[in-house]
Design a protein around this motif. Structure first.
Motif, PDB file in Angstrom:
ATOM      1  N   GLU A 185     -19.018  -8.044  -4.987  1.00  0.00           N
ATOM      2  CA  GLU A 185     -19.699  -6.623  -4.916  1.00  0.00           C
ATOM      3  C   GLU A 185     -18.659  -5.449  -5.235  1.00  0.00           C
ATOM      4  OE1 GLU A 185     -20.834  -6.688  -1.111  1.00  0.00           O
ATOM      5  OE2 GLU A 185     -22.924  -7.654  -1.363  1.00  0.00           O
TER       6      GLU A 185
ATOM      7  N   LEU B 155     -16.400  -1.264  -8.561  1.00  0.00           N
ATOM      8  CA  LEU B 155     -15.164  -0.464  -8.215  1.00  0.00           C
ATOM      9  C   LEU B 155     -14.199  -0.360  -9.442  1.00  0.00           C
ATOM     10  CD1 LEU B 155     -14.648  -0.712  -4.542  1.00  0.00           C
ATOM     11  CD2 LEU B 155     -15.831   1.144  -5.570  1.00  0.00           C
TER      12      LEU B 155
ATOM     13  N   HIS C 152      -6.194  -0.036  -8.786  1.00  0.00           N
ATOM     14  CA  HIS C 152      -6.386   1.547  -9.182  1.00  0.00           C
ATOM     15  C   HIS C 152      -5.052   2.091  -9.335  1.00  0.00           C
ATOM     16  CE1 HIS C 152     -10.680   2.054  -7.770  1.00  0.00           C
ATOM     17  NE2 HIS C 152     -10.461   0.941  -8.776  1.00  0.00           N
TER      18      HIS C 152
ATOM     19  N   THR D 197       0.757  -1.088   0.046  1.00  0.00           N
ATOM     20  CA  THR D 197      -0.019  -0.003   0.062  1.00  0.00           C
ATOM     21  C   THR D 197       0.800   1.282  -0.167  1.00  0.00           C
ATOM     22  OG1 THR D 197      -0.196  -0.150   2.543  1.00  0.00           O
ATOM     23  CG2 THR D 197      -1.854  -0.988   1.319  1.00  0.00           C
TER      24      THR D 197
ATOM     25  N   VAL E 275      -8.001  -3.603  -4.579  1.00  0.00           N
ATOM     26  CA  VAL E 275      -8.645  -2.849  -5.686  1.00  0.00           C
ATOM     27  C   VAL E 275      -7.706  -1.314  -5.458  1.00  0.00           C
ATOM     28  CG1 VAL E 275     -10.605  -1.161  -5.688  1.00  0.00           C
ATOM     29  CG2 VAL E 275     -11.116  -3.621  -5.124  1.00  0.00           C
ATOM     30  N   PHE E 276      -7.318  -1.238  -4.297  1.00  0.00           N
ATOM     31  CA  PHE E 276      -6.446   0.019  -4.159  1.00  0.00           C
ATOM     32  C   PHE E 276      -5.079  -0.233  -4.952  1.00  0.00           C
ATOM     33  CE2 PHE E 276      -3.131   2.159  -1.520  1.00  0.00           C
ATOM     34  CZ  PHE E 276      -3.491   3.479  -2.117  1.00  0.00           C
TER      35      PHE E 276
ATOM     36  N   ASP F  40      -9.592  -7.556  -0.065  1.00  0.00           N
ATOM     37  CA  ASP F  40      -9.917  -6.759  -1.391  1.00  0.00           C
ATOM     38  C   ASP F  40      -9.973  -5.473  -1.446  1.00  0.00           C
ATOM     39  OD1 ASP F  40     -11.421  -9.221  -2.029  1.00  0.00           O
ATOM     40  OD2 ASP F  40     -13.100  -8.410  -2.039  1.00  0.00           O
ATOM     41  N   ASN F  41      -9.772  -4.695  -0.054  1.00  0.00           N
ATOM     42  CA  ASN F  41      -9.590  -3.334  -0.239  1.00  0.00           C
ATOM     43  C   ASN F  41      -8.368  -2.832  -0.676  1.00  0.00           C
ATOM     44  OD1 ASN F  41     -12.062  -3.121   0.831  1.00  0.00           O
ATOM     45  ND2 ASN F  41     -11.387  -2.493   2.906  1.00  0.00           N
ATOM     46  N   ILE F  42      -7.198  -3.789  -0.320  1.00  0.00           N
ATOM     47  CA  ILE F  42      -5.865  -3.417  -0.768  1.00  0.00           C
ATOM     48  C   ILE F  42      -5.774  -3.705  -2.350  1.00  0.00           C
ATOM     49  CG2 ILE F  42      -3.435  -4.421  -0.727  1.00  0.00           C
ATOM     50  CD1 ILE F  42      -3.936  -4.703   2.335  1.00  0.00           C
TER      51      ILE F  42
END
Lengths: 220, 147
Positions: free
Chosen positions: B116, B120, B97, B66, B93-94, B89-91
């Motif tokens: 879901e 994004l 991006h 990150t 997607v980040f 999942d958050n990492i």
């Protein structure tokens, strides 16, 4: 205003207390059961228990079309995802995101988050503003540091003192936006005369700040 | 921040960057390595690399994905493809991006546990892999469509 506060403990508590008025509709979401209970108790408002970066949690909390979404969780990527979901899926107008790693401020901004706040960066900026310039000058940055507002106190020895603004040939790269002469505030025009002890508020871009300040502080 | 456009992408033409060396990441790394690809695997935890087979011939790096600086150290700007497989999942997607919007990596694959989160990735030409859906599909195939 419809305000969503996602995550956070003390910060969430503080913001809830600050914005809890009849005109604001607050939606509070927290991923920790204890914190959620504490926030409910201390502020007498309902708190949704769940992860704010999950689609169904935001859906259940009904954040659709909120005016402001504030993400206060400790983990930067969690905040990023909740802001993005709020913005892209739930049509929230403005997102504010807290980050722990100050380097993430630029990254998040590049990736499309409206407003990114890092307490470390704020601290660094204020240390810089307090230390790098002389005591007489205070500066403030606006619009992500694209505009700088500088406050300068006039000394009798300065060359521009006791002259009309029209006559001093002020640099084009800056502007005297306002003069504070106790006890009144003057919006200057060409015929205004600068007096000793006046406080000048000068607007410049960061690149031209030094040059404009050097002009103002030139001694006779 | 400016978009990084690597001039000498051809130098690292075949490099595959694998983010996360868990079960998915390590098995991909092992297989890609056998295919003769040029691989860099990164993980936060140095013990994760124990999962790599003896035949694995790529590079391993320990660090937090990150952090933009670390991704740059791992030569993300010159990667031909990036496979993001961490368990968060958050990492994922980040990082996806960042790979698309800042470094513009040609091929981006990302593991997502929650379907879901696919919204994004809309419009970014990022390809998502859903392990749980794949298992379900396989299950359906195995039982031959019986209900």
């Amino acid at each position: 205003m419809k305000i969503v506060i996602a995550g956070g403990y003390q910060a969430a508590d503080y913001i809830i207390k600050k914005f809890k008025t009849t005109s604001n509709k607050l939606i509070v979401i927290n991923e920790s059961r204890e914190v959620a209970q504490y926030l409910t108790k201390s502020n007498q408002i309902p708190v949704f228990y769940g992860e704010p970066y999950k689609y169904f949690v935001l859906e259940e909390a009904n954040v659709e079309d909120a005016d402001i979404f504030v993400a206060l969780s400790k983990i930067d990527t969690d905040n990023y995802i909740s802001c993005l979901l709020a913005k892209k899926v739930f049509n929230v107008k403005k997102c504010i995101c807290i980050v722990n790693n100050p380097k993430n401020v630029d990254v998040f901004r590049d990736l499309g988050i409206d407003s990114v706040v890092s307490s470390t960066q704020l601290l660094a900026t204020s240390v810089m503003n307090e230390s790098s310039l002389e005591d007489l000058i205070k500066t403030m940055s606006l619009e992500d540091e694209k505009i700088v507002l500088t406050e300068v106190v006039m000394k009798a020895t300065y060359e521009i003192v006791n002259k009309r603004i029209a006559d001093i040939n002020f640099p084009k790269t800056g502007n005297i936006s306002c003069i504070y002469r106790k006890p009144s505030v003057i919006i200057p025009n060409g015929s205004t005369i600068i007096l000793p002890k006046d406080k000048l508020l000068v607007v410049t871009t960061p690149n031209h700040q030094k040059e404009v300040l050097a002009f103002i502080q030139k001694s006779k | 921040m400016k978009k990084v456009t690597p001039k000498k992408r051809s130098l690292f033409k075949n490099k595959t960057l694998i983010i996360g060396c868990g079960r998915l990441g390590s098995s991909m790394a092992n297989k890609c390595s056998l295919e003769g690809k040029n691989i860099v695997v990164v993980d936060k935890n140095p013990d994760a690399f124990d999962r790599l087979s003896d035949a694995f011939g790529g590079l391993t790096m320990v660090g937090d994905v990150t952090h933009l600086d670390f991704l740059q150290e791992a030569h993300i700007s010159t990667a031909k493809e990036i496979i993001i497989t961490t368990g968060d999942d958050n990492i994922n997607v980040f990082v996806a991006h960042i790979a698309r919007k800042i470094f513009d990596v040609p091929e981006i694959y990302v593991r997502l546990d929650s379907p879901e989160n696919e919204v994004l990735l809309k419009g970014l030409a990022i390809k998502a892999i859903f392990p749980f859906e794949l298992s379900y599909d396989k299950f359906n195939v195995l039982r031959g469509g019986r209900k």
